[in-house]
Design a protein around this motif. Structure first.
Motif, PDB file in Angstrom:
ATOM      1  N   ALA A 164     -26.747 -60.666 -67.854  1.00  0.00           N
ATOM      2  CA  ALA A 164     -26.907 -60.056 -69.182  1.00  0.00           C
ATOM      3  C   ALA A 164     -28.375 -59.793 -69.482  1.00  0.00           C
ATOM      4  O   ALA A 164     -28.739 -58.723 -69.980  1.00  0.00           O
ATOM      5  CB  ALA A 164     -26.293 -60.969 -70.242  1.00  0.00           C
ATOM      6  N   VAL A 165     -29.225 -60.781 -69.184  1.00  0.00           N
ATOM      7  CA  VAL A 165     -30.671 -60.610 -69.430  1.00  0.00           C
ATOM      8  C   VAL A 165     -31.203 -59.457 -68.585  1.00  0.00           C
ATOM      9  O   VAL A 165     -31.928 -58.579 -69.069  1.00  0.00           O
ATOM     10  CB  VAL A 165     -31.431 -61.924 -69.122  1.00  0.00           C
ATOM     11  CG1 VAL A 165     -32.939 -61.679 -69.140  1.00  0.00           C
ATOM     12  CG2 VAL A 165     -31.055 -62.997 -70.124  1.00  0.00           C
ATOM     13  N   GLY A 166     -30.801 -59.452 -67.310  1.00  0.00           N
ATOM     14  CA  GLY A 166     -31.282 -58.406 -66.409  1.00  0.00           C
ATOM     15  C   GLY A 166     -30.857 -57.027 -66.853  1.00  0.00           C
ATOM     16  O   GLY A 166     -31.659 -56.092 -66.888  1.00  0.00           O
ATOM     17  N   LEU A 167     -29.573 -56.891 -67.230  1.00  0.00           N
ATOM     18  CA  LEU A 167     -29.064 -55.582 -67.646  1.00  0.00           C
ATOM     19  C   LEU A 167     -29.716 -55.127 -68.939  1.00  0.00           C
ATOM     20  O   LEU A 167     -29.990 -53.945 -69.142  1.00  0.00           O
ATOM     21  CB  LEU A 167     -27.537 -55.645 -67.806  1.00  0.00           C
ATOM     22  CG  LEU A 167     -26.759 -55.767 -66.487  1.00  0.00           C
ATOM     23  CD1 LEU A 167     -25.280 -55.992 -66.757  1.00  0.00           C
ATOM     24  CD2 LEU A 167     -26.963 -54.507 -65.642  1.00  0.00           C
ATOM     25  N   SER A 168     -29.966 -56.099 -69.819  1.00  0.00           N
ATOM     26  CA  SER A 168     -30.588 -55.751 -71.092  1.00  0.00           C
ATOM     27  C   SER A 168     -32.001 -55.201 -70.864  1.00  0.00           C
ATOM     28  O   SER A 168     -32.388 -54.191 -71.455  1.00  0.00           O
ATOM     29  CB  SER A 168     -30.601 -57.003 -71.976  1.00  0.00           C
ATOM     30  OG  SER A 168     -31.739 -57.050 -72.754  1.00  0.00           O
ATOM     31  N   PHE A 169     -32.752 -55.863 -69.988  1.00  0.00           N
ATOM     32  CA  PHE A 169     -34.102 -55.373 -69.673  1.00  0.00           C
ATOM     33  C   PHE A 169     -34.039 -54.000 -68.992  1.00  0.00           C
ATOM     34  O   PHE A 169     -34.841 -53.117 -69.261  1.00  0.00           O
ATOM     35  CB  PHE A 169     -34.846 -56.363 -68.772  1.00  0.00           C
ATOM     36  CG  PHE A 169     -35.596 -57.406 -69.558  1.00  0.00           C
ATOM     37  CD1 PHE A 169     -36.791 -57.084 -70.190  1.00  0.00           C
ATOM     38  CD2 PHE A 169     -35.112 -58.700 -69.667  1.00  0.00           C
ATOM     39  CE1 PHE A 169     -37.490 -58.028 -70.924  1.00  0.00           C
ATOM     40  CE2 PHE A 169     -35.797 -59.653 -70.398  1.00  0.00           C
ATOM     41  CZ  PHE A 169     -36.986 -59.326 -71.031  1.00  0.00           C
ATOM     42  N   ARG A 170     -33.062 -53.848 -68.120  1.00  0.00           N
ATOM     43  CA  ARG A 170     -32.925 -52.589 -67.397  1.00  0.00           C
ATOM     44  C   ARG A 170     -32.642 -51.430 -68.359  1.00  0.00           C
ATOM     45  O   ARG A 170     -33.256 -50.369 -68.272  1.00  0.00           O
ATOM     46  CB  ARG A 170     -31.782 -52.734 -66.380  1.00  0.00           C
ATOM     47  CG  ARG A 170     -31.615 -51.552 -65.460  1.00  0.00           C
ATOM     48  CD  ARG A 170     -30.388 -51.804 -64.577  1.00  0.00           C
ATOM     49  NE  ARG A 170     -30.013 -50.618 -63.836  1.00  0.00           N
ATOM     50  CZ  ARG A 170     -30.512 -50.282 -62.657  1.00  0.00           C
ATOM     51  NH1 ARG A 170     -31.418 -51.053 -62.102  1.00  0.00           N
ATOM     52  NH2 ARG A 170     -30.133 -49.185 -62.036  1.00  0.00           N
ATOM     53  N   ALA A 171     -31.728 -51.690 -69.305  1.00  0.00           N
ATOM     54  CA  ALA A 171     -31.392 -50.646 -70.278  1.00  0.00           C
ATOM     55  C   ALA A 171     -32.611 -50.305 -71.131  1.00  0.00           C
ATOM     56  O   ALA A 171     -32.898 -49.136 -71.424  1.00  0.00           O
ATOM     57  CB  ALA A 171     -30.246 -51.122 -71.160  1.00  0.00           C
ATOM     58  N   ARG A 172     -33.332 -51.345 -71.529  1.00  0.00           N
ATOM     59  CA  ARG A 172     -34.512 -51.134 -72.365  1.00  0.00           C
ATOM     60  C   ARG A 172     -35.582 -50.341 -71.597  1.00  0.00           C
ATOM     61  O   ARG A 172     -36.210 -49.441 -72.154  1.00  0.00           O
ATOM     62  CB  ARG A 172     -35.043 -52.506 -72.789  1.00  0.00           C
ATOM     63  CG  ARG A 172     -36.061 -52.441 -73.863  1.00  0.00           C
ATOM     64  CD  ARG A 172     -36.354 -53.826 -74.389  1.00  0.00           C
ATOM     65  NE  ARG A 172     -37.498 -53.761 -75.288  1.00  0.00           N
ATOM     66  CZ  ARG A 172     -37.805 -54.688 -76.144  1.00  0.00           C
ATOM     67  NH1 ARG A 172     -37.059 -55.771 -76.240  1.00  0.00           N
ATOM     68  NH2 ARG A 172     -38.862 -54.574 -76.912  1.00  0.00           N
ATOM     69  N   ASN A 173     -35.782 -50.710 -70.349  1.00  0.00           N
ATOM     70  CA  ASN A 173     -36.781 -50.006 -69.545  1.00  0.00           C
ATOM     71  C   ASN A 173     -36.410 -48.541 -69.351  1.00  0.00           C
ATOM     72  O   ASN A 173     -37.266 -47.657 -69.382  1.00  0.00           O
ATOM     73  CB  ASN A 173     -36.937 -50.685 -68.178  1.00  0.00           C
ATOM     74  CG  ASN A 173     -37.663 -52.005 -68.299  1.00  0.00           C
ATOM     75  OD1 ASN A 173     -38.283 -52.285 -69.320  1.00  0.00           O
ATOM     76  ND2 ASN A 173     -37.584 -52.833 -67.269  1.00  0.00           N
ATOM     77  N   ARG A 174     -35.115 -48.281 -69.152  1.00  0.00           N
ATOM     78  CA  ARG A 174     -34.666 -46.891 -68.967  1.00  0.00           C
ATOM     79  C   ARG A 174     -34.918 -46.073 -70.223  1.00  0.00           C
ATOM     80  O   ARG A 174     -35.380 -44.930 -70.158  1.00  0.00           O
ATOM     81  CB  ARG A 174     -33.177 -46.864 -68.626  1.00  0.00           C
ATOM     82  CG  ARG A 174     -32.911 -47.142 -67.174  1.00  0.00           C
ATOM     83  CD  ARG A 174     -31.494 -46.806 -66.822  1.00  0.00           C
ATOM     84  NE  ARG A 174     -31.271 -46.893 -65.384  1.00  0.00           N
ATOM     85  CZ  ARG A 174     -30.112 -46.712 -64.805  1.00  0.00           C
ATOM     86  NH1 ARG A 174     -29.057 -46.426 -65.538  1.00  0.00           N
ATOM     87  NH2 ARG A 174     -29.982 -46.806 -63.503  1.00  0.00           N
ATOM     88  N   LYS A 175     -34.597 -46.691 -71.361  1.00  0.00           N
ATOM     89  CA  LYS A 175     -34.789 -46.001 -72.634  1.00  0.00           C
ATOM     90  C   LYS A 175     -36.282 -45.692 -72.828  1.00  0.00           C
ATOM     91  O   LYS A 175     -36.657 -44.585 -73.233  1.00  0.00           O
ATOM     92  CB  LYS A 175     -34.281 -46.905 -73.774  1.00  0.00           C
ATOM     93  CG  LYS A 175     -34.101 -46.192 -75.082  1.00  0.00           C
ATOM     94  CD  LYS A 175     -33.477 -47.155 -76.092  1.00  0.00           C
ATOM     95  CE  LYS A 175     -33.494 -46.518 -77.472  1.00  0.00           C
ATOM     96  NZ  LYS A 175     -33.054 -47.454 -78.502  1.00  0.00           N
TER      97      LYS A 175
END
Lengths: 639, 97
Positions: free
Chosen positions: A136-147
């Motif tokens: 969850a932490v990893g995906l959240s960071f990934r989504a934020r970085n993409r945005k």
């Protein structure tokens, strides 16, 4: 200038923007490898059916506090305070370079979970919950970085569209450089300069009028001292190059203050908890560009502006911790530290606090090399600037083309906060003028929407309550004063006037006893505002690359003036004569003005003095009496 | 100043919820900065560290100071330990005299 040999296209953003640079990629690979190894080691006790304590400790290696999940029941809740504490330890790491803090919290929590486990069986679902949390932490960071990457790409597209026109505007709107022989401080500028003089002419050991909160981050004394020194150097080099007196005393006092251990002994702590170095705390050795780079530029700027080269003497900048512990330095060894750190800087830039690399502090570092080159004829800028610029563009440029504020040297992870281009622009004007113009061309176009207008004229309407980094309080003083300095450096009269007008509107200006200050601004913001208020086109770059005009350093000089009774607004020499302007600080009256640097035994005329003619002493000195009343001119010429 | 600005920005992001909570929805009130208010001849007004600042200092001490002192006590000579302890007080705990 060596910088001119670099190929830099100001109308384009770096092609490497948003990409992971080679040094960053290598360090990030190492970071992920270490973490995956921790996950693998943490999984072993589960795979091998080891004791519950080992299983809990192992799970704790996956994520801070995850070991408590293995205990099951209410114990699992302990993961929450552990994560909060881990976040706090990251702040301590960031704030003061305390590398040991997050490591201690992470491993300590794992050890505690292991010791609490006892012999009771572990909760078998805990590895799945821990893995889910990690995912969850990893995906959240990934989504934020993409945005952020998408938003950055859009910003870059806009920038590349407006850059050619904005660059043309920067050139077209640039005010002419002032005639160095005609410069004179206005009464308003004198009132602002006095804010600095009051603080710097007090005894060296006294820090009255300085912000004292902590010695790690932006409110630290060292940054206040350096910025006050920059403003005084600009005043000295551009308005008062033929005046020693209180200007020299003020600047030497500042340098002496910096050597007070209370200013720099933060490095003892940071060496211990950041470098695990418990024995040698030399502040001008490894890392610490926030000291060597800033202080180097400060001392170098002073020497260029005043002609006083005493800080080249060995031991002239000695950092004394106690009667028995001291690190003797001078300007050369200070810059030697910057030079040797750049020799091995994998990122092209190197660290302030242990582990944290700030590009902005590396701008101060390159500025310090610039002053060294100007003073001693070296070519340190030419030696390091190509790798420095390559590092800036490949390791520290985000998708928008902005400079990444800081990067962790040990993990390669960035903190993706865009530092304003204006903050970099005026530094780069001293050693990389083409990029400096690009940075200002971006900044001014993006600041333009903040321009507001009413009957009093244009001003910058800053959004929100702001934050003054110099005292950690709400306020726009720090930002507006930085914009003022940048706008002045590029001769952007419109933006400079708007920034100054905004300071006057929102930062509570006050004048007491002839001293101007902004009450709603920190000490360092006030110092930066003084710098901006004194500057004209190119003053910052010129001060740190050329300093005072040679004729002034070689010609007659005013040696003293009683402060604040006599306020010197101008002191200029063509090499043989001297032109000065005084104002009374306390009241009209006759004052004595000692002059040096005259031709021994020669007769001079002194227009404005009570004795219209005088003969210089065998030492080339004379003392003149001048009745100071309002704006008073003194002109000394060979008879 | 730019590095300072974003350094503080980062910390303010972390502490923002706490600041808002302590403020209870009120607008921030301006307080005079003793450093800027100072004038020659006037005694410097000592600052009372805010609750937030004390908390941060305590945190720093807890996380860093303890580890460093323990490490230093074991590794360094007594003279260095005294210097270190003094440095901690000067840099974190105490006001400059």
């Amino acid at each position: 200038m060596t910088a001119a040999t670099l190929t830099f296209a100001p109308e384009r953003l770096p092609e490497t923007r948003g990409k992971t640079g080679p040094a960053t990629a290598r360090i990030q690979r190492r970071t992920w490898t270490i973490w995956l190894a921790m996950v693998a080691i943490g999984a072993l006790p589960w795979g091998l059916g080891m004791a519950p304590g080992w299983q809990a400790a192992g799970l704790g290696l996956w994520l801070p506090g995850a070991g408590f999940l293995a205990l099951g029941g209410w114990w699992s809740v302990l993961i929450v305070p552990t994560l909060v504490l881990f976040l706090a330890s990251l702040v301590a790491w960031f704030w003061a370079g305390a590398v040991v803090a997050p490591v201690t919290v992470w491993l300590g929590a794992a050890a505690i979970a292991g010791s609490l486990a006892g012999s009771a069986p572990t909760w078998q679902g805990s590895p799945f919950v821990a893995a889910g949390l990690v995912a969850a932490v990893g995906l959240s960071f990934r989504a934020r970085n993409r945005k952020a990457a998408l938003a950055g790409a859009e910003t870059a597209r806009k920038r590349e569209a407006f850059l050619p026109a904005s660059l043309a505007e920067v050139s077209a709107m640039q005010a002419a450089q002032p005639d160095p022989a005609k410069r004179e401080l206005t009464p308003d500028q004198i009132a602002r300069l006095r804010y600095l003089l009051d603080r710097t002419l007090q005894p060296v050991e006294s820090f009255d009028g300085f912000t004292i909160i902590d010695q790690f981050q932006p409110a630290a004394l060292r940054y206040q001292i350096n910025h006050m020194g920059f403003a005084l150097a600009v005043a000295q080099a551009n308005y008062l190059p033929s005046f020693a007196g209180y200007m020299r005393t003020a600047q030497r006092n500042l340098i002496a203050k910096y050597l007070d251990r209370r200013v720099w002994d933060y490095w003892v702590l940071e060496s211990c908890w950041g470098h695990l170095n418990f024995t040698d705390w030399d502040p001008a050795a490894r890392d610490n560009i926030m000291l060597t780079g800033w202080f180097g530029a400060h001392v170098g700027g002073y020497m260029l502006a005043s002609g006083d080269t005493s800080y080249l003497e060995p031991g002239s900048l000695t950092f004394r911790l106690s009667d028995k512990r001291a690190w003797p330095h001078d300007f050369r060894t200070l810059i030697g530290s910057v030079n040797s750190n750049y020799e091995t800087a994998e990122f092209g830039h190197y660290a302030c606090e242990p582990n944290w690399i700030y590009p902005i502090c590396n701008h101060y570092g390159m500025l310090s090399l610039t002053t060294h080159d100007a003073l001693l004829g070296s070519d340190l800028v030419g030696r390091h600037l190509p790798a420095w610029l390559r590092g800036l563009e490949t390791e520290f440029t985000d998708t928008a083309g902005s400079t990444v504020g800081l990067r962790s040297q040990y993990t390669g992870l960035p903190v993706p906060f865009p530092v304003g281009e204006a903050g970099y622009a005026f530094f780069e004007n001293a050693f990389l003028p083409a990029r400096a113009r690009q940075q200002w061309a971006i900044a001014r176009r993006e600041i333009e929407p903040l321009l507001a207008q009413d009957d009093a004229g244009e001003w910058l309407a800053m959004p929100g309550e702001g934050l003054d980094a110099g005292n950690y309080r709400p306020g726009h003083g720090g930002m507006l004063s930085t914009l003022l300095v940048a706008a002045r450096e590029f001769g952007d009269t419109r933006m400079a006037d708007a920034a100054l007008a905004a300071l006057e509107r929102v930062c509570m200006p006050a004048i007491d006893d002839g001293v101007h200050r902004y009450r709603k601004a920190s000490n360092i913001a006030n110092a930066t505002a003084v710098l901006g208020a004194l500057m004209e086109t190119g003053d910052f770059g010129r001060t740190f690359t050329q300093g005072a005009p040679r004729t002034c350093l070689a010609g007659p000089k005013i040696e003293a003036a009683a402060y604040p009774d006599v306020l010197v607004a101008r002191a200029w020499s063509n090499g043989t004569g001297l032109e000065a302007v005084f104002y009374p600080g306390k009241g009209e009256g006759v004052q004595t003005i000692p002059v040096s640097g005259l031709e021994p035994g020669r007769c001079y005329t002194a227009s404005g003095a009570m004795d219209a003619e005088f003969v210089a002493s065998p030492a080339g000195e004379a003392t003149l009496r001048v009745r100071i009343s309002g704006r008073t001119e003194l002109v000394i010429e060979p008879a | 100043m730019a590095c300072c600005a974003f350094a503080i920005y980062l910390v303010s992001l972390v502490l923002w919820p706490l600041r808002r909570m302590l403020r209870l929805g009120r607008e921030p009130q301006w307080q005079a900065d003793p450093a800027v208010e100072w004038r020659p001849g006037a005694p410097a007004t000592p600052r009372r560290p805010s609750v937030l600042r004390r908390a941060l200092q305590t945190l720093l001490l807890a996380l860093g100071g303890t580890a460093v002192l323990a490490g230093t006590a074991a590794v360094a000579a007594p003279q260095q330990a005294r210097s270190l302890e003094s440095a901690i007080h000067a840099s974190i705990c105490g006001e400059l005299p």
